[in-house]
Design a protein around this motif. Sequence first.
Motif, mmCIF file in Angstrom:
data_model
loop_
_atom_site.group_PDB
_atom_site.id
_atom_site.type_symbol
_atom_site.label_atom_id
_atom_site.label_comp_id
_atom_site.label_asym_id
_atom_site.label_seq_id
_atom_site.Cartn_x
_atom_site.Cartn_y
_atom_site.Cartn_z
ATOM 1 N N VAL A 1 23.808 49.486 24.059
ATOM 2 C CA VAL A 1 23.418 48.692 25.221
ATOM 3 C C VAL A 1 21.910 48.487 25.156
ATOM 4 O O VAL A 1 21.143 49.451 25.112
ATOM 5 C CB VAL A 1 23.807 49.384 26.540
ATOM 6 C CG1 VAL A 1 23.358 48.541 27.724
ATOM 7 C CG2 VAL A 1 25.313 49.632 26.586
ATOM 8 N N THR B 1 25.093 43.569 25.425
ATOM 9 C CA THR B 1 25.939 44.181 24.396
ATOM 10 C C THR B 1 26.475 43.079 23.498
ATOM 11 O O THR B 1 26.614 41.927 23.921
ATOM 12 C CB THR B 1 27.114 44.959 25.014
ATOM 13 O OG1 THR B 1 27.918 44.058 25.816
ATOM 14 C CG2 THR B 1 26.620 46.095 25.895
ATOM 15 N N ARG C 1 21.489 44.093 30.985
ATOM 16 C CA ARG C 1 22.013 44.899 29.887
ATOM 17 C C ARG C 1 22.787 43.979 28.959
ATOM 18 O O ARG C 1 23.646 43.221 29.402
ATOM 19 C CB ARG C 1 22.908 46.022 30.405
ATOM 20 C CG ARG C 1 22.178 47.016 31.302
ATOM 21 C CD ARG C 1 23.017 48.255 31.535
ATOM 22 N NE ARG C 1 22.339 49.177 32.439
ATOM 23 C CZ ARG C 1 22.742 49.452 33.674
ATOM 24 N NH1 ARG C 1 23.843 48.895 34.139
ATOM 25 N NH2 ARG C 1 22.070 50.292 34.426
ATOM 26 N N GLN D 1 18.518 46.887 26.873
ATOM 27 C CA GLN D 1 18.028 46.480 28.183
ATOM 28 C C GLN D 1 16.870 45.492 28.041
ATOM 29 O O GLN D 1 16.088 45.553 27.096
ATOM 30 C CB GLN D 1 17.576 47.701 28.995
ATOM 31 C CG GLN D 1 18.709 48.568 29.479
ATOM 32 C CD GLN D 1 18.296 49.475 30.627
ATOM 33 O OE1 GLN D 1 17.169 49.440 31.090
ATOM 34 N NE2 GLN D 1 19.235 50.282 31.096
#
Length: 377
Positions: free
Chosen positions: A232, A224, A222, A234
């Motif tokens: 977020v 950020t 994940r 993935q």
Amino acid sequence: MKKKILILAVFALAAVVAVLGGIKGLQIDRMIAHGKQAVPPPEAVTTATASLQSWESLITAVGSLTAVQGVTVSAELTGKVTQIAFTAGASVKAGELLVRQDTSSEEAQLRSAEAAAALARLNLDRLSKLLGEKTISQSQFDNSEAAYKQAVAQADTMRASIAKKTIRAPFSGRLGIRQVNLGQVIKEGQAIVSLQALDPIFVDFSLPQQSLPHLKTGLTVRVTTDALPGEVIQGRITALNPQVEAATRTISVQATVANPDERLRPGMYVNVSVVMPSARQVLAIPATAVLYAPYSDSVFVVEERPDPAGGQPAWTVRQQFAKLGERQGDFVAVLSGLKEGDAVVSTGVFKLRNGQAVTVQNALSPEFKLHPKPSEE
């Protein structure tokens, strides 16, 4: 006579002051006694129960973004720019024309080389017939064949030179800022424009060597970044460096994430969380239930206090020191100080004190989530 009157007046004033002081003292004593007997009204609070939760095991790191393919397009040969066919910042496909250099000299030499190659081909065909009739020697035919191949090679050399001066995008991607101008003579190796393939994009980061047994390709990551607050993204681990860095004892890891909107750009700083396949059980409470302090963190445990008169039971709070662990979402893990099932004050802990009476009003309690999402409003 006047002296006696003055003395009597002084005594009278002193008597009045004494009486007033006594009355005021009695009033103060009564107020103090009443204050000691006064009990503050119960504080309205919301509560949450310390419960076991299944949390994902995460390994966190700081990484940076790298283009899957990225290059600074540059000139292979020296020449004057005669055409700029791209717009700075635009998206291009593989093979699209970017810059054309002056190729007039090469084109003239190409025509000459093609004419020589055509003539050499005719001579070769003619001598081939004569060789079949055995009217010429094999060496004459070999010389003619070599001359033809040399003429073809000369023409190919001119075509290659023209192709090198006709600069095209080596792959699909997004262009950067133009670094050349029309009519400018650019030298061999001079930068023309940056070209980056942005979808997908690589995430490069390092992890301690003790994480190596838990790592494998395909694990979810994940990502950020401050550039996209609250989002977020993935992706998955696609490569592990087979060598551990001797200086830092870390292993380099590369993940790939989709970037269809091209909001992630090479060179950006990101936070990375690698999701381990196995979860773990933790005792968790809402993070708002913690009264943070430099010496030790604490929570207020809500306890029932029976009413001696047999009425409705009352509630009081007991301040309890707790050792906290990591935080996920709206919750924080409790390592020690609480047990499963303990009811703790979940909001407004800063206004409480040990032993204070409270009333529980959970209808006002906010919703706590392990994976909160930002509001779209």
